[in-house]
Design an enzyme around this catalytic site. Structure first.
Site, PDB file in Angstrom:
ATOM      1  N   LYS A  94      -3.149  -2.815  16.310  1.00 33.93           N
ATOM      2  CA  LYS A  94      -3.934  -1.913  15.460  1.00 33.93           C
ATOM      3  C   LYS A  94      -5.052  -1.247  16.264  1.00 33.93           C
ATOM      4  O   LYS A  94      -5.393  -0.091  16.015  1.00 33.93           O
ATOM      5  CB  LYS A  94      -4.489  -2.676  14.257  1.00 33.93           C
ATOM      6  CG  LYS A  94      -3.410  -3.066  13.242  1.00 33.93           C
ATOM      7  CD  LYS A  94      -2.818  -1.822  12.579  1.00 33.93           C
ATOM      8  CE  LYS A  94      -1.798  -2.145  11.514  1.00 33.93           C
ATOM      9  NZ  LYS A  94      -1.293  -0.957  10.806  1.00 33.93           N
ATOM     10  N   SER A 126      -6.545  -0.632  10.476  1.00 36.55           N
ATOM     11  CA  SER A 126      -7.093  -1.882   9.938  1.00 36.55           C
ATOM     12  C   SER A 126      -8.489  -2.067  10.508  1.00 36.55           C
ATOM     13  O   SER A 126      -8.770  -1.613  11.631  1.00 36.55           O
ATOM     14  CB  SER A 126      -6.216  -3.064  10.375  1.00 36.55           C
ATOM     15  OG  SER A 126      -6.876  -4.301  10.135  1.00 36.55           O
ATOM     16  N   THR A 129      -1.522  -7.543  -0.920  1.00 38.74           N
ATOM     17  CA  THR A 129      -0.094  -7.231  -0.754  1.00 38.74           C
ATOM     18  C   THR A 129       0.593  -8.464  -0.155  1.00 38.74           C
ATOM     19  O   THR A 129      -0.057  -9.460   0.153  1.00 38.74           O
ATOM     20  CB  THR A 129       0.098  -6.045   0.218  1.00 38.74           C
ATOM     21  OG1 THR A 129      -0.299  -6.482   1.538  1.00 38.74           O
ATOM     22  CG2 THR A 129      -0.728  -4.831  -0.185  1.00 38.74           C
ATOM     23  N   TYR A 154      -1.322  -8.703  16.118  1.00 40.62           N
ATOM     24  CA  TYR A 154      -1.488  -7.632  15.124  1.00 40.62           C
ATOM     25  C   TYR A 154      -2.738  -6.823  15.435  1.00 40.62           C
ATOM     26  O   TYR A 154      -2.713  -5.582  15.444  1.00 40.62           O
ATOM     27  CB  TYR A 154      -1.581  -8.271  13.738  1.00 40.62           C
ATOM     28  CG  TYR A 154      -1.938  -7.323  12.618  1.00 40.62           C
ATOM     29  CD1 TYR A 154      -1.002  -6.413  12.121  1.00 40.62           C
ATOM     30  CD2 TYR A 154      -3.209  -7.346  12.027  1.00 40.62           C
ATOM     31  CE1 TYR A 154      -1.323  -5.558  11.079  1.00 40.62           C
ATOM     32  CE2 TYR A 154      -3.537  -6.491  10.985  1.00 40.62           C
ATOM     33  CZ  TYR A 154      -2.587  -5.598  10.515  1.00 40.62           C
ATOM     34  OH  TYR A 154      -2.906  -4.747   9.478  1.00 40.62           O
ATOM     35  N   ASP A 171      13.569   3.316   9.528  1.00 37.71           N
ATOM     36  CA  ASP A 171      12.996   2.213  10.297  1.00 37.71           C
ATOM     37  C   ASP A 171      12.240   2.873  11.445  1.00 37.71           C
ATOM     38  O   ASP A 171      12.850   3.570  12.275  1.00 37.71           O
ATOM     39  CB  ASP A 171      14.124   1.304  10.814  1.00 37.71           C
ATOM     40  CG  ASP A 171      13.591   0.119  11.615  1.00 37.71           C
ATOM     41  OD1 ASP A 171      12.529   0.251  12.273  1.00 37.71           O
ATOM     42  OD2 ASP A 171      14.236  -0.934  11.601  1.00 37.71           O
ATOM     43  N   VAL A 172      10.942   2.685  11.488  1.00 38.12           N
ATOM     44  CA  VAL A 172      10.138   3.433  12.463  1.00 38.12           C
ATOM     45  C   VAL A 172      10.393   3.000  13.902  1.00 38.12           C
ATOM     46  O   VAL A 172       9.940   3.666  14.835  1.00 38.12           O
ATOM     47  CB  VAL A 172       8.621   3.349  12.136  1.00 38.12           C
ATOM     48  CG1 VAL A 172       8.328   3.932  10.767  1.00 38.12           C
ATOM     49  CG2 VAL A 172       8.099   1.912  12.267  1.00 38.12           C
ATOM     50  N   ASN A 195       2.215   4.397   7.523  1.00 38.20           N
ATOM     51  CA  ASN A 195       1.745   3.206   6.797  1.00 38.20           C
ATOM     52  C   ASN A 195       2.544   1.964   7.149  1.00 38.20           C
ATOM     53  O   ASN A 195       2.020   0.853   7.051  1.00 38.20           O
ATOM     54  CB  ASN A 195       1.835   3.490   5.288  1.00 38.20           C
ATOM     55  CG  ASN A 195       1.642   2.244   4.468  1.00 38.20           C
ATOM     56  OD1 ASN A 195       0.532   1.750   4.306  1.00 38.20           O
ATOM     57  ND2 ASN A 195       2.749   1.685   3.959  1.00 38.20           N
ATOM     58  N   ILE A 209       0.839  -1.208   0.000  1.00 37.58           N
ATOM     59  CA  ILE A 209       0.000   0.000   0.000  1.00 37.58           C
ATOM     60  C   ILE A 209       0.873   1.257   0.000  1.00 37.58           C
ATOM     61  O   ILE A 209       0.540   2.258  -0.649  1.00 37.58           O
ATOM     62  CB  ILE A 209      -0.962  -0.017   1.211  1.00 37.58           C
ATOM     63  CG1 ILE A 209      -1.918  -1.218   1.119  1.00 37.58           C
ATOM     64  CG2 ILE A 209      -1.766   1.284   1.291  1.00 37.58           C
ATOM     65  CD1 ILE A 209      -2.754  -1.470   2.376  1.00 37.58           C
TER      66      ILE A 209
HETATM   67  N1  LIG Z   1      -2.771  -5.677   3.295  1.00 39.07           N
HETATM   68  C1  LIG Z   1      -3.846  -5.614   4.046  1.00 39.07           C
HETATM   69  O1  LIG Z   1      -4.812  -6.394   3.889  1.00 39.07           O
HETATM   70  C2  LIG Z   1      -3.969  -4.572   5.119  1.00 39.07           C
HETATM   71  C3  LIG Z   1      -5.204  -4.448   5.777  1.00 39.07           C
HETATM   72  C4  LIG Z   1      -5.334  -3.519   6.799  1.00 39.07           C
HETATM   73  C5  LIG Z   1      -4.267  -2.696   7.104  1.00 39.07           C
HETATM   74  N2  LIG Z   1      -3.084  -2.828   6.453  1.00 39.07           N
HETATM   75  C6  LIG Z   1      -1.983  -1.957   6.875  1.00 39.07           C
HETATM   76  O2  LIG Z   1      -1.457  -1.280   5.764  1.00 39.07           O
HETATM   77  C7  LIG Z   1      -0.074  -0.992   6.011  1.00 39.07           C
HETATM   78  C8  LIG Z   1       0.730  -1.440   4.799  1.00 39.07           C
HETATM   79  O3  LIG Z   1       0.576  -2.844   4.698  1.00 39.07           O
HETATM   80  P1  LIG Z   1       0.818  -3.653   3.347  1.00 39.07           P
HETATM   81  O4  LIG Z   1      -0.352  -4.505   3.140  1.00 39.07           O
HETATM   82  O5  LIG Z   1       1.279  -2.731   2.274  1.00 39.07           O
HETATM   83  O6  LIG Z   1       2.009  -4.592   3.847  1.00 39.07           O
HETATM   84  P2  LIG Z   1       3.391  -5.044   3.209  1.00 39.07           P
HETATM   85  O7  LIG Z   1       3.253  -5.201   1.743  1.00 39.07           O
HETATM   86  O8  LIG Z   1       3.815  -6.192   4.052  1.00 39.07           O
HETATM   87  O9  LIG Z   1       4.329  -3.779   3.470  1.00 39.07           O
HETATM   88  C9  LIG Z   1       4.684  -3.415   4.768  1.00 39.07           C
HETATM   89  C10 LIG Z   1       5.566  -2.194   4.674  1.00 39.07           C
HETATM   90  O10 LIG Z   1       5.900  -1.787   6.012  1.00 39.07           O
HETATM   91  C11 LIG Z   1       7.326  -1.685   6.074  1.00 39.07           C
HETATM   92  N3  LIG Z   1       7.843  -1.918   7.422  1.00 39.07           N
HETATM   93  C12 LIG Z   1       7.716  -3.009   8.212  1.00 39.07           C
HETATM   94  N4  LIG Z   1       8.378  -2.825   9.364  1.00 39.07           N
HETATM   95  C13 LIG Z   1       8.925  -1.584   9.297  1.00 39.07           C
HETATM   96  C14 LIG Z   1       9.730  -0.804  10.172  1.00 39.07           C
HETATM   97  N5  LIG Z   1      10.134  -1.268  11.374  1.00 39.07           N
HETATM   98  N6  LIG Z   1      10.108   0.442   9.793  1.00 39.07           N
HETATM   99  C15 LIG Z   1       9.714   0.902   8.577  1.00 39.07           C
HETATM  100  N7  LIG Z   1       8.993   0.224   7.684  1.00 39.07           N
HETATM  101  C16 LIG Z   1       8.596  -1.007   8.064  1.00 39.07           C
HETATM  102  C17 LIG Z   1       7.835  -2.726   5.088  1.00 39.07           C
HETATM  103  O11 LIG Z   1       9.180  -2.463   4.769  1.00 39.07           O
HETATM  104  P3  LIG Z   1      10.225  -3.665   4.393  1.00 39.07           P
HETATM  105  O12 LIG Z   1      10.039  -3.914   2.935  1.00 39.07           O
HETATM  106  O13 LIG Z   1      11.552  -3.106   4.763  1.00 39.07           O
HETATM  107  O14 LIG Z   1       9.833  -4.858   5.239  1.00 39.07           O
HETATM  108  C18 LIG Z   1       6.879  -2.476   3.937  1.00 39.07           C
HETATM  109  O15 LIG Z   1       7.257  -1.347   3.205  1.00 39.07           O
HETATM  110  C19 LIG Z   1       0.282  -1.710   7.303  1.00 39.07           C
HETATM  111  O16 LIG Z   1       0.271  -0.813   8.378  1.00 39.07           O
HETATM  112  C20 LIG Z   1      -0.821  -2.724   7.447  1.00 39.07           C
HETATM  113  O17 LIG Z   1      -1.027  -3.103   8.772  1.00 39.07           O
HETATM  114  C21 LIG Z   1      -2.915  -3.733   5.464  1.00 39.07           C
END
Ligand SMILES: NC(=O)c1ccc[n+]([C@@H]2O[C@H](COP(=O)([O-])OP(=O)(O)OC[C@H]3O[C@@H](n4cnc5c(N)ncnc54)[C@H](OP(=O)(O)O)[C@@H]3O)[C@@H](O)[C@H]2O)c1
Length: 241
Positions: free
Chosen positions: A143, A126, A174, A139, A54-55, A77, A17
């Site tokens: 959230k 979420s 994703t 998780y 890195d957050v 995000n 995302i």
């Molecule tokens: N996908 C879903 O269904 C969904 C639903 C509800 C909410 N969300 C939320 O949407 C957001 C994005 O999720 P996504 O689906 O895009 O997941 P994703 O494809 O797994 O991407 C996660 C992102 O977060 C980064 N990240 C993880 N740990 C980190 C840290 N310590 N410092 C900085 N960056 C970090 C990752 O970086 P690296 O590449 O370095 O690991 C990656 O860029 C998240 O907060 C997730 O909880 C997603």
């Protein structure tokens, strides 16, 4: 708030995302996107400035804040989601470190810039903040805490002109949801809906078909009414001398 011409910071900007948010921000004519990533990032658009972020690293968060001159919109995000069954405290702490304290730390670091611009904070939470999925309870807890943080920040920062949005995202296609055989929204459609919600000044943004089914009951419900009643207890900001 119009996105065009703004300066935006997105954490976790390298994939999923976050990457879609970078693309959508550019297509809406932003002035600059700071793309927060843990690893190196190269982007062909000159408006994208990579930011090592890195957050969970206080040093990186401070260095990033020091390197950004102005900011209109912060999008928290970055997130992690691991399977667990609540038997291991370390897994819960890992989720809280990224999804709660990461969001908290980055927000505090950039708050002076956002206050100056009377900007916006967007926390990608979420639907699990509202109802846990029992295969990822740690998780969901993180959230829920991040959503509650978002609600308090919204009340506390309103007097400073900073808007605080929660994104109650449903299943999105994703890496995070790989292996789940369920209907999922595309990251691009979620990113568009997030910026639409910010432009339309929606406090709580429901960016996909699944989450959208909650919109009316949430916005007209007793819990939202209680949030507004509680927010009224925040003392008014002292007027500038
Ligand atoms: N996908 C879903 O269904 C969904 C639903 C509800 C909410 N969300 C939320 O949407 C957001 C994005 O999720 P996504 O689906 O895009 O997941 P994703 O494809 O797994 O991407 C996660 C992102 O977060 C980064 N990240 C993880 N740990 C980190 C840290 N310590 N410092 C900085 N960056 C970090 C990752 O970086 P690296 O590449 O370095 O690991 C990656 O860029 C998240 O907060 C997730 O909880 C997603």
């Amino acid at each position: 708030m119009e996105i065009e011409g703004r300066t935006i910071l997105i954490t976790g900007a390298n994939r999923g995302i976050g990457q879609a948010l970078v693309t959508e921000a550019l297509s809406r004519g932003v002035n600059r996107v700071y793309a927060g990533t843990r690893g190196p990032l190269a982007h062909p658009d000159g408006r994208v400035t990579p930011l090592t972020l890195d957050v969970t690293s206080a040093a990186q968060v401070q260095a990033a804040a020091a390197s950004v001159g102005s900011l209109d919109v912060l999008i928290n995000n970055a997130g992690i989601a691991l399977y667990d069954d609540l038997s291991d405290r370390a897994v819960l702490e890992q989720h809280l470190a990224v999804n709660l304290f990461g969001t908290y730390g980055v927000t505090q670091a950039f708050l002076p810039l956002l206050t100056r611009s009377r900007g916006a904070i967007v926390n990608n939470v979420s639907t699990m903040a509202l109802a846990p999925f029992p295969l990822t309870p740690a998780y969901a807890i993180s959230k829920a805490a991040a959503f509650n943080l978002t609600q308090s920040l919204r009340a506390l920062l309103a007097g400073r002109g900073v808007r605080v949005h929660a994104v109650l995202t449903g299943p999105t296609d994703t890496d995070m949801t790989r292996g789940f055989d369920i209907p999922k929204a595309s990251p691009g459609s979620v990113a568009r809906a997030i910026f639409d919600g910010v432009e339309n000044e929606e406090e709580d943004i429901f960016p996909d078909a699944m989450s959208r089914s909650l919109t009316d009951s949430w916005r007209n419900g007793a819990v939202k009414a209680m949030e507004r009643e509680n927010a009224a207890f925040v003392p008014a900001e002292p007027s500038a001398a």
